[in-house]
Design a protein around this motif. Sequence first.
Motif, PDB file in Angstrom:
ATOM      1  N   GLU A 121       0.856  -1.194   0.000  1.00 38.48           N
ATOM      2  CA  GLU A 121       0.000   0.000   0.000  1.00 38.48           C
ATOM      3  C   GLU A 121       0.885   1.234   0.000  1.00 38.48           C
ATOM      4  OE1 GLU A 121      -3.187  -0.393  -0.259  1.00 38.48           O
ATOM      5  OE2 GLU A 121      -3.384  -2.477   0.361  1.00 38.48           O
ATOM      6  N   ASN A 122       0.339   2.346  -0.493  1.00 41.65           N
ATOM      7  CA  ASN A 122       1.048   3.608  -0.401  1.00 41.65           C
ATOM      8  C   ASN A 122       0.013   4.707  -0.264  1.00 41.65           C
ATOM      9  OD1 ASN A 122       2.433   6.066  -0.902  1.00 41.65           O
ATOM     10  ND2 ASN A 122       4.095   4.889  -1.802  1.00 41.65           N
ATOM     11  N   TYR A 123      -0.013   5.328   0.909  1.00 48.32           N
ATOM     12  CA  TYR A 123      -0.971   6.393   1.188  1.00 48.32           C
ATOM     13  C   TYR A 123      -0.311   7.764   1.106  1.00 48.32           C
ATOM     14  CZ  TYR A 123      -3.654   2.408   2.792  1.00 48.32           C
ATOM     15  OH  TYR A 123      -4.305   1.194   2.863  1.00 48.32           O
ATOM     16  N   ASP A 127       5.967   3.357   0.804  1.00 50.64           N
ATOM     17  CA  ASP A 127       5.326   2.045   0.710  1.00 50.64           C
ATOM     18  C   ASP A 127       5.178   1.395   2.078  1.00 50.64           C
ATOM     19  OD1 ASP A 127       5.059   2.237  -2.021  1.00 50.64           O
ATOM     20  OD2 ASP A 127       6.900   1.136  -2.458  1.00 50.64           O
ATOM     21  N   GLU A 130       1.862  -5.057   3.737  1.00 53.13           N
ATOM     22  CA  GLU A 130       0.882  -5.741   4.574  1.00 53.13           C
ATOM     23  C   GLU A 130       1.396  -7.161   4.762  1.00 53.13           C
ATOM     24  OE1 GLU A 130      -3.760  -7.163   4.833  1.00 53.13           O
ATOM     25  OE2 GLU A 130      -3.220  -5.639   3.356  1.00 53.13           O
TER      26      GLU A 130
END
Length: 163
Positions: A121-123, A127, A130
């Motif tokens: 994931e990258n918000y 990165d 999980e």
Amino acid sequence: MNGGERRIALAAVAGAHGVKGEVRLKLFSDSAKNLSVHEKLYVGDAERRLLAVRDSGKTAVARFEGVDDRSAAEALRGSLVELDRSALPALEDGEYYHADLIGLPAVDAAGVAVGKVVAVENYGAGDLLEIELERGKSSLIPFKPGIADLEDGRIVLDPEFLA
């Protein structure tokens, strides 16, 4: 599948666009240009030549060989647009494709199994991996040196950062 080679999804067909067989794509990459450099793509497991693609805001509009009307385009809704992993450009040292990290084992510094990478994931702040833990839960951990490192085909992580 082509000799069992892994495929990478670049987009998904969101639906038809107009009446001449164009499709709307939800892109998994930065721009439609990433699609246009590949001659051989798979749409819903069928090999198709990309005839044209253009950016359209957060989506793209594409035309594939053999998709000539709205009903043919609509029939592709939900299909992934993929390419063979070997068709992706070579990477420099220290670079990686997210898809290559998924499925890697995660171990602690002593080499004891902790779990495996199930998603990246990258918000916006870098990165996050999980990790599906051995005990069944999952946890996000920053993919940063000293916290989680890619070494010899596995992720070596600091368990202190697991929730």
